[in-house]
Enzyme design. Structure first.
Site, PDB file in Angstrom:
ATOM      1  N   GLU A 156      71.564  -9.030 -58.379  1.00 39.22           N
ATOM      2  CA  GLU A 156      70.926  -8.361 -57.245  1.00 39.22           C
ATOM      3  C   GLU A 156      70.131  -9.385 -56.425  1.00 39.22           C
ATOM      4  O   GLU A 156      69.920  -9.216 -55.226  1.00 39.22           O
ATOM      5  CB  GLU A 156      69.982  -7.275 -57.804  1.00 39.22           C
ATOM      6  CG  GLU A 156      69.076  -6.646 -56.782  1.00 39.22           C
ATOM      7  CD  GLU A 156      68.042  -5.712 -57.418  1.00 39.22           C
ATOM      8  OE1 GLU A 156      68.430  -4.773 -58.150  1.00 39.22           O
ATOM      9  OE2 GLU A 156      66.845  -5.922 -57.168  1.00 39.22           O
ATOM     10  N   ARG A 191      70.908  -0.401 -52.817  1.00 34.98           N
ATOM     11  CA  ARG A 191      70.465  -1.812 -52.876  1.00 34.98           C
ATOM     12  C   ARG A 191      71.318  -2.706 -51.999  1.00 34.98           C
ATOM     13  O   ARG A 191      71.612  -3.853 -52.343  1.00 34.98           O
ATOM     14  CB  ARG A 191      70.458  -2.353 -54.319  1.00 34.98           C
ATOM     15  CG  ARG A 191      69.596  -1.608 -55.287  1.00 34.98           C
ATOM     16  CD  ARG A 191      68.098  -1.654 -54.952  1.00 34.98           C
ATOM     17  NE  ARG A 191      67.419  -0.628 -55.712  1.00 34.98           N
ATOM     18  CZ  ARG A 191      67.258   0.625 -55.255  1.00 34.98           C
ATOM     19  NH1 ARG A 191      67.655   0.981 -54.040  1.00 34.98           N
ATOM     20  NH2 ARG A 191      66.659   1.514 -55.998  1.00 34.98           N
ATOM     21  N   SER A 243      64.272  -6.772 -61.568  1.00 39.42           N
ATOM     22  CA  SER A 243      65.662  -6.663 -62.035  1.00 39.42           C
ATOM     23  C   SER A 243      66.475  -7.818 -61.461  1.00 39.42           C
ATOM     24  O   SER A 243      66.454  -8.037 -60.258  1.00 39.42           O
ATOM     25  CB  SER A 243      66.299  -5.372 -61.547  1.00 39.42           C
ATOM     26  OG  SER A 243      65.543  -4.286 -61.983  1.00 39.42           O
TER      27      SER A 243
HETATM   28  C1  LIG Z   1      58.076  -7.469 -60.739  1.00 39.47           C
HETATM   29  C2  LIG Z   1      59.119  -7.074 -59.699  1.00 39.47           C
HETATM   30  C3  LIG Z   1      59.490  -5.745 -59.586  1.00 39.47           C
HETATM   31  C4  LIG Z   1      60.446  -5.354 -58.625  1.00 39.47           C
HETATM   32  N1  LIG Z   1      60.788  -4.045 -58.533  1.00 39.47           N
HETATM   33  C5  LIG Z   1      61.681  -3.645 -57.598  1.00 39.47           C
HETATM   34  C6  LIG Z   1      62.026  -2.255 -57.481  1.00 39.47           C
HETATM   35  O1  LIG Z   1      61.520  -1.407 -58.194  1.00 39.47           O
HETATM   36  N2  LIG Z   1      62.948  -1.905 -56.550  1.00 39.47           N
HETATM   37  C7  LIG Z   1      63.522  -2.835 -55.708  1.00 39.47           C
HETATM   38  O2  LIG Z   1      64.345  -2.449 -54.854  1.00 39.47           O
HETATM   39  N3  LIG Z   1      63.198  -4.152 -55.789  1.00 39.47           N
HETATM   40  C8  LIG Z   1      62.293  -4.569 -56.717  1.00 39.47           C
HETATM   41  N4  LIG Z   1      61.971  -5.904 -56.820  1.00 39.47           N
HETATM   42  C9  LIG Z   1      62.614  -6.868 -55.944  1.00 39.47           C
HETATM   43  C10 LIG Z   1      61.769  -7.257 -54.713  1.00 39.47           C
HETATM   44  O3  LIG Z   1      60.433  -6.932 -54.857  1.00 39.47           O
HETATM   45  C11 LIG Z   1      62.295  -6.606 -53.447  1.00 39.47           C
HETATM   46  O4  LIG Z   1      63.637  -6.970 -53.249  1.00 39.47           O
HETATM   47  C12 LIG Z   1      61.485  -7.015 -52.203  1.00 39.47           C
HETATM   48  O5  LIG Z   1      61.908  -6.263 -51.097  1.00 39.47           O
HETATM   49  C13 LIG Z   1      61.596  -8.486 -51.874  1.00 39.47           C
HETATM   50  O6  LIG Z   1      60.630  -8.775 -50.890  1.00 39.47           O
HETATM   51  P1  LIG Z   1      60.223 -10.268 -50.574  1.00 39.47           P
HETATM   52  O7  LIG Z   1      59.325 -10.229 -49.381  1.00 39.47           O
HETATM   53  O8  LIG Z   1      59.687 -10.934 -51.778  1.00 39.47           O
HETATM   54  O9  LIG Z   1      61.628 -10.878 -50.171  1.00 39.47           O
HETATM   55  P2  LIG Z   1      62.250 -12.323 -50.547  1.00 39.47           P
HETATM   56  O10 LIG Z   1      62.467 -12.397 -52.011  1.00 39.47           O
HETATM   57  O11 LIG Z   1      61.393 -13.370 -49.912  1.00 39.47           O
HETATM   58  O12 LIG Z   1      63.613 -12.211 -49.808  1.00 39.47           O
HETATM   59  C14 LIG Z   1      64.610 -11.347 -50.304  1.00 39.47           C
HETATM   60  C15 LIG Z   1      65.774 -11.353 -49.307  1.00 39.47           C
HETATM   61  O13 LIG Z   1      65.365 -10.761 -48.085  1.00 39.47           O
HETATM   62  C16 LIG Z   1      65.518 -11.675 -47.003  1.00 39.47           C
HETATM   63  N5  LIG Z   1      64.383 -11.460 -46.113  1.00 39.47           N
HETATM   64  C17 LIG Z   1      63.067 -11.489 -46.434  1.00 39.47           C
HETATM   65  N6  LIG Z   1      62.326 -11.218 -45.343  1.00 39.47           N
HETATM   66  C18 LIG Z   1      63.202 -11.019 -44.337  1.00 39.47           C
HETATM   67  C19 LIG Z   1      63.047 -10.724 -42.941  1.00 39.47           C
HETATM   68  N7  LIG Z   1      61.866 -10.543 -42.378  1.00 39.47           N
HETATM   69  N8  LIG Z   1      64.177 -10.613 -42.193  1.00 39.47           N
HETATM   70  C20 LIG Z   1      65.416 -10.775 -42.741  1.00 39.47           C
HETATM   71  N9  LIG Z   1      65.615 -11.054 -44.031  1.00 39.47           N
HETATM   72  C21 LIG Z   1      64.506 -11.180 -44.823  1.00 39.47           C
HETATM   73  C22 LIG Z   1      65.530 -13.049 -47.646  1.00 39.47           C
HETATM   74  O14 LIG Z   1      66.214 -13.996 -46.838  1.00 39.47           O
HETATM   75  C23 LIG Z   1      66.246 -12.763 -48.947  1.00 39.47           C
HETATM   76  O15 LIG Z   1      67.637 -12.728 -48.732  1.00 39.47           O
HETATM   77  C24 LIG Z   1      61.028  -6.326 -57.779  1.00 39.47           C
HETATM   78  C25 LIG Z   1      60.633  -7.679 -57.910  1.00 39.47           C
HETATM   79  C26 LIG Z   1      59.687  -8.046 -58.855  1.00 39.47           C
HETATM   80  C27 LIG Z   1      59.260  -9.494 -58.962  1.00 39.47           C
END
Ligand SMILES: Cc1cc2nc3c(=O)[nH]c(=O)nc-3n(C[C@H](O)[C@H](O)[C@H](O)COP(=O)(O)OP(=O)(O)OC[C@H]3O[C@@H](n4cnc5c(N)ncnc54)[C@H](O)[C@@H]3O)c2cc1C
Length: 355
Positions: free
Chosen positions: A340, A168, A245
């Site tokens: 996280e 992570r 999480s």
């Molecule tokens: C119901 C639920 C279940 C989940 N289950 C998991 C799981 O099983 N495993 C897991 O690892 N995570 C899980 N997550 C967390 C999440 O889905 C992941 O971390 C996902 O990758 C976030 O994607 P996002 O596009 O929403 O990113 P955001 O929340 O929009 O951004 C997250 C971070 O990434 C950065 N970021 C986003 N896009 C870019 C880009 N293009 N370039 C550089 N930086 C960027 C942002 O600045 C921020 O720091 C879960 C979340 C939820 C709500």
């Protein structure tokens, strides 16, 4: 013209927690060809730009964000050739939905991502914390990324080793230096999934742990298990304001691993050699009950020991709830949880929990 610039947009509407104040400048990018225009705009404004995907892993401050915020909507998947080892190369735009990508590749008979089904968010965010679940991680298949490097002021290509993917974490986590633009993955043409290492998933399919099944079947079973825990967005109306999480699964010392194993905790072993237990198990062990209130507008989910938001939630309340959980888990288990989620926007120092 695919870039939209607006001012004062409430970021609450851009995150799954639905918390957060306004972005001074909010830019939505549909087409990568216009990224240069965003660079010119951001360089003319104060503050390092913040990138948002689907906002499913962030807590935005109540004050919002005074520096420009870029929301990646760029989508597209291209089967771009074959790697030397015969795996199929797939190039994906950063704003593409991870769940949709998994659906597409599984539909094309490709294996390597099937366990990541149902994880919300965009593909561009996946290397940031080396997204993973049920025994698979993005590091298993990521070959390279292209990114805008704000320190060098140019587009760069980073291979997987340069991304520093760990449990992570990566060079991108908490950095802000790079905006990821495209990603290349290598997937196996295979009728069988990776081995099912999680008991709940194997039980769902009525097969022994370690079995391999068609990737589509593995994906369906993982999705069922995730729904049962509220780990799929929209599967529970009451718990819809979630980031999954909130805390990392902490790394355990051998003595802690032995103690927790004896307590019946599911201690998992990860590819980096670490033994970890889920923060949700520790939260339950510390006496928090499903649905229990933690702070104004913030409670434990009804389905799973994680934090969710309700009416009246704020970033200040959410950080208070995070602190409550961290303190009590530390008192009860001697293990310190670390958030996280990423903290986005302008934070008064006293409100931002130590990560
Ligand atoms: C119901 C639920 C279940 C989940 N289950 C998991 C799981 O099983 N495993 C897991 O690892 N995570 C899980 N997550 C967390 C999440 O889905 C992941 O971390 C996902 O990758 C976030 O994607 P996002 O596009 O929403 O990113 P955001 O929340 O929009 O951004 C997250 C971070 O990434 C950065 N970021 C986003 N896009 C870019 C880009 N293009 N370039 C550089 N930086 C960027 C942002 O600045 C921020 O720091 C879960 C979340 C939820 C709500």
């Amino acid at each position: 013209m695919s870039m939209r610039v607006t001012r004062g947009v409430p970021l609450a509407g851009e995150t799954t927690l639905a918390i957060g104040g306004p972005a001074a400048v909010f830019v939505e990018l549909q087409d990568l060809a216009d990224f240069g225009e965003f660079v010119a705009l951001a360089e003319a404004l104060p503050g390092a730009p913040t990138v948002l995907g689907a906002g499913s892993n962030v807590l935005v401050s109540d004050a919002g964000c005074s520096s420009p915020v870029l929301r990646m909507h760029t989508e597209g998947v291209r089967f771009s050739g074959e790697a030397a080892d015969g795996r199929v190369l797939v190039e994906v735009q950063a704003g593409h939905s991870l769940h949709d990508l998994v659906d597409t590749v599984v539909g094309h008979g490709l294996a390597g991502m099937e366990m990541l089904v149902g994880i919300p968010g965009t593909v561009g965010a996946t290397p940031v914390q080396n997204v993973g679940a049920y025994g698979q991680e993005i590091s298993d298949t990521l070959i390279e990324v292209t990114a805008w490097d704000w320190a060098l002021g140019r587009r760069v290509t980073l291979d997987a080793a340069a991304c520093g993917l760990g449990h992570r974490t990566s060079v991108f986590k908490g950095s802000g230096r790079w905006t990821l633009l495209t990603l290349v993955f290598a997937l196996r043409k295979d009728e069988l999934s990776a081995p099912l290492t999680y008991r709940q998933v194997a039980e769902r399919l009525d097969v022994p742990v370690g079995s391999r099944v068609p990737p589509a079947e593995a994906a369906r079973a993982v999705l069922d298990v995730r729904r049962g825990k509220g780990m799929v967005l929209g599967c529970s109306a009451a718990d819809r304001r979630t980031v999954g999480s909130v805390f990392f699964s902490p790394e355990l010392t051998p003595a802690q691993a032995r103690w927790l194993h004896g307590e019946g905790a599911p201690v998992n072993h990860f590819p980096d050699g670490s033994a970890r237990v889920s923060a949700s198990w520790l939260t339950r062990r510390a006496g928090f009950v499903l649905g229990g209130r933690l702070a104004e507008g913030v409670r434990v989910s009804y389905l799973h020991h994680t934090l969710v938001a309700d009416e009246g939630a704020s970033a200040a309340g959410f950080t208070e709830a995070v602190d409550v959980v961290v303190r009590r888990v530390l008192e009860c288990t001697g293990i310190r949880l670390a958030p996280e989620i990423d903290f986005v926007g302008d934070w008064p120092q006293r409100l931002r929990p130590a990560s």
